[in-house]
Design a protein around this motif. Structure first.
Motif, PDB file in Angstrom:
ATOM      1  N   LEU A  84       2.405   9.108 -10.237  1.00 41.73           N
ATOM      2  CA  LEU A  84       1.488   9.095 -11.376  1.00 41.73           C
ATOM      3  C   LEU A  84       0.659  10.370 -11.439  1.00 41.73           C
ATOM      4  CD1 LEU A  84       0.243   5.392 -11.356  1.00 41.73           C
ATOM      5  CD2 LEU A  84       1.755   6.479 -13.024  1.00 41.73           C
ATOM      6  N   SER A  85       0.246  10.857 -10.292  1.00 41.46           N
ATOM      7  CA  SER A  85      -0.538  12.100 -10.244  1.00 41.46           C
ATOM      8  C   SER A  85       0.287  13.259 -10.789  1.00 41.46           C
ATOM      9  CB  SER A  85      -0.985  12.389  -8.811  1.00 41.46           C
ATOM     10  OG  SER A  85      -1.883  11.382  -8.359  1.00 41.46           O
ATOM     11  N   SER A  86       1.571  13.286 -10.376  1.00 41.34           N
ATOM     12  CA  SER A  86       2.442  14.344 -10.869  1.00 41.34           C
ATOM     13  C   SER A  86       2.620  14.243 -12.384  1.00 41.34           C
ATOM     14  CB  SER A  86       3.798  14.262 -10.158  1.00 41.34           C
ATOM     15  OG  SER A  86       4.687  15.220 -10.693  1.00 41.34           O
ATOM     16  N   THR A  87       2.837  13.007 -12.818  1.00 39.57           N
ATOM     17  CA  THR A  87       2.994  12.785 -14.270  1.00 39.57           C
ATOM     18  C   THR A  87       1.723  13.153 -15.012  1.00 39.57           C
ATOM     19  OG1 THR A  87       4.552  10.982 -13.843  1.00 39.57           O
ATOM     20  CG2 THR A  87       3.550  11.069 -16.028  1.00 39.57           C
ATOM     21  N   TYR A  88       0.585  12.802 -14.435  1.00 43.28           N
ATOM     22  CA  TYR A  88      -0.708  13.114 -15.059  1.00 43.28           C
ATOM     23  C   TYR A  88      -0.872  14.625 -15.229  1.00 43.28           C
ATOM     24  CZ  TYR A  88      -5.745  13.499 -15.675  1.00 43.28           C
ATOM     25  OH  TYR A  88      -6.982  13.813 -16.159  1.00 43.28           O
ATOM     26  N   ASP A  89      -0.504  15.357 -14.166  1.00 43.13           N
ATOM     27  CA  ASP A  89      -0.604  16.831 -14.246  1.00 43.13           C
ATOM     28  C   ASP A  89       0.266  17.370 -15.387  1.00 43.13           C
ATOM     29  OD1 ASP A  89      -2.335  16.814 -12.126  1.00 43.13           O
ATOM     30  OD2 ASP A  89      -0.769  17.191 -10.612  1.00 43.13           O
TER      31      ASP A  89
ATOM     32  N   LEU B 285       0.836  -1.201   0.000  1.00 42.82           N
ATOM     33  CA  LEU B 285       0.000   0.000   0.000  1.00 42.82           C
ATOM     34  C   LEU B 285       0.871   1.250   0.000  1.00 42.82           C
ATOM     35  CD1 LEU B 285      -2.734   1.406   0.180  1.00 42.82           C
ATOM     36  CD2 LEU B 285      -2.631   1.140   2.674  1.00 42.82           C
ATOM     37  N   ARG B 286       1.914   1.243   0.864  1.00 44.90           N
ATOM     38  CA  ARG B 286       2.782   2.412   0.926  1.00 44.90           C
ATOM     39  C   ARG B 286       3.485   2.651  -0.431  1.00 44.90           C
ATOM     40  NH1 ARG B 286       3.316   0.215   6.041  1.00 44.90           N
ATOM     41  NH2 ARG B 286       5.124  -1.064   5.448  1.00 44.90           N
ATOM     42  N   LYS B 287       3.937   1.541  -1.079  1.00 50.01           N
ATOM     43  CA  LYS B 287       4.567   1.682  -2.398  1.00 50.01           C
ATOM     44  C   LYS B 287       3.553   2.197  -3.417  1.00 50.01           C
ATOM     45  CE  LYS B 287       8.023  -1.961  -1.785  1.00 50.01           C
ATOM     46  NZ  LYS B 287       8.523  -3.273  -2.263  1.00 50.01           N
ATOM     47  N   THR B 288       2.324   1.646  -3.300  1.00 50.79           N
ATOM     48  CA  THR B 288       1.270   2.059  -4.230  1.00 50.79           C
ATOM     49  C   THR B 288       0.951   3.540  -4.064  1.00 50.79           C
ATOM     50  OG1 THR B 288       0.326  -0.177  -4.203  1.00 50.79           O
ATOM     51  CG2 THR B 288      -1.084   1.617  -5.008  1.00 50.79           C
ATOM     52  N   GLN B 289       0.905   3.973  -2.788  1.00 54.74           N
ATOM     53  CA  GLN B 289       0.621   5.385  -2.528  1.00 54.74           C
ATOM     54  C   GLN B 289       1.727   6.284  -3.107  1.00 54.74           C
ATOM     55  OE1 GLN B 289       0.164   5.282   1.723  1.00 54.74           O
ATOM     56  NE2 GLN B 289      -2.086   5.034   1.618  1.00 54.74           N
ATOM     57  N   SER B 290       2.991   5.816  -2.969  1.00 58.95           N
ATOM     58  CA  SER B 290       4.106   6.579  -3.525  1.00 58.95           C
ATOM     59  C   SER B 290       4.012   6.618  -5.061  1.00 58.95           C
ATOM     60  CB  SER B 290       5.436   5.951  -3.085  1.00 58.95           C
ATOM     61  OG  SER B 290       6.520   6.613  -3.709  1.00 58.95           O
ATOM     62  N   LEU B 291       3.682   5.436  -5.628  1.00 57.36           N
ATOM     63  CA  LEU B 291       3.534   5.355  -7.082  1.00 57.36           C
ATOM     64  C   LEU B 291       2.382   6.225  -7.561  1.00 57.36           C
ATOM     65  CD1 LEU B 291       4.377   4.096  -9.765  1.00 57.36           C
ATOM     66  CD2 LEU B 291       2.882   2.156  -9.259  1.00 57.36           C
ATOM     67  N   TYR B 292       1.311   6.215  -6.776  1.00 56.30           N
ATOM     68  CA  TYR B 292       0.141   7.028  -7.121  1.00 56.30           C
ATOM     69  C   TYR B 292       0.508   8.517  -7.135  1.00 56.30           C
ATOM     70  CZ  TYR B 292      -4.415   9.253  -6.761  1.00 56.30           C
ATOM     71  OH  TYR B 292      -5.507  10.052  -6.989  1.00 56.30           O
TER      72      TYR B 292
END
Length: 326
Positions: free
Chosen positions: A90-95, A80-87
């Motif tokens: 991804l959010s930054s990349t999405y922006d 979960l912690r890795k997923t949150q970091s990845l998320y």
């Protein structure tokens, strides 16, 4: 305990013989009911024990599952912690992608406008090309028709040329047969450029510097005229040729080799016409020393060059008509 209680009760009933039959039957009925209840209780006890064993197994299984869940929970926590970091990444990349998308959309509008103009221009060019293609196709069809016509004319031309070649070879054979008795050094018959050349040496026809044909030469010319009388489609050119030695001064009626070559050609023409060959078919000409067979300055070369050539040319009227039609 229920069994002992029943026995005691039953004994009491037996001892009391004064007990009425009605009470006895009542007690007996209670006994039967008690025994049935006893059997039911035993069955229920057995079922309860089985259910207890099953529940124990389930408890053990659940306990193991709980331990597994605890381990999985720990693993899932890390995931979960890795997923949150990845998320977050991804959010930054999405922006960033959204910003790039907006910029690209703006550029795309400009490009779309340019492409639209280019497309319109290309459509016009395509229409022009189609018009040109249609025109070229029409021209190609016409060229194909013209080519077919030309091929037909070419085939006809080849047919006529083959017939002329056949006629020339037949003419050569006829002339050769007519002149068989003469020395090959003095007289030759061959085909050049679709024409029959009858070459007669000076020794056969003339004395040196003379324009009068000897008897043997006259005989050859009469035989030639006889062979050509029925050749209505043959033109005859008589060419006189000399060597490069100038005529002797004071020779009657002659200033140079031109006169000599022309007079000799004219004399031969006269003999041919007197032998029956139509004058309309004969053309005399003089070439003087300008067309030598051998350019050497030797006596042998000059002897070869002093000659008369009678050129037999089949008429090509049909051939010329085809050429003019083209």
């Amino acid at each position: 305990m229920l069994r002992y209680a029943g026995v005691a009760l039953f004994s009491t009933f037996l001892l009391g013989s004064c007990t009425s039959t009605k009470k006895y039957e009542s007690v007996l009925a209670q006994k039967v009911k008690l025994e049935r209840d006893k059997a039911d209780c035993q069955s229920a006890l057995s079922k309860s024990r089985k259910e207890s064993a099953d529940l124990s197994k389930q408890v053990a299984s659940l306990t193991e599952y709980r331990s597994q869940l605890a381990a999985d929970t720990t693993l899932l926590g890390g995931t979960l912690r890795k997923t949150q970091s990845l998320y977050a990444d991804l959010s930054s990349t999405y922006d960033k992608l959204i910003k790039n998308h907006d910029r690209l959309m703006a550029n795309s509008a400009l490009e779309s406008s340019k492409l639209s103009k280019d497309l319109s221009r290309r459509d016009e060019e395509l229409n022009k090309l189609n018009e040109t293609l249609t025109k070229n196709r029409s021209q190609l069809d016409q060229l194909s028709k013209d080519l077919k016509t030309r091929e037909e004319r070419l085939n006809e031309l080849e047919r006529i040329l083959a017939e002329k070649d056949k006629a020339v070879n037949a003419l050569r054979a006829k002339v050769s047969n007519a002149l068989l008795g003469f020395n090959s050094k003095d007289l030759s018959v061959d085909v050049r450029n679709g024409k029959v050349y009858v070459s007669l040496s000076e020794q056969l026809l003339f004395k040196s510097g003379s324009t009068k044909v000897d008897v043997k030469g006259q005989d050859a010319l009469r035989k030639l005229a006889t062979a050509l009388k029925d050749q209505q489609d043959v033109n005859v050119v008589v060419e006189g040729h000399t060597d490069d030695v100038p005529v002797s001064r004071g020779t009657a009626g002659m200033q140079d080799n031109w006169d000599l070559s022309v007079l000799r050609a004219t004399e031969i023409t006269r003999i041919l016409t007197n032998a029956g060959l139509a004058g309309t078919k004969i053309t005399p000409s003089g070439r003087a020393e300008n067309v030598p067979l051998d350019a050497a300055k030797t006596a042998e070369a000059r002897q070869k060059n002093r000659r008369t050539e009678i050129i037999l040319t089949p008429k090509l009227d049909e051939l010329f008509q085809i050429l003019e039609a083209n």
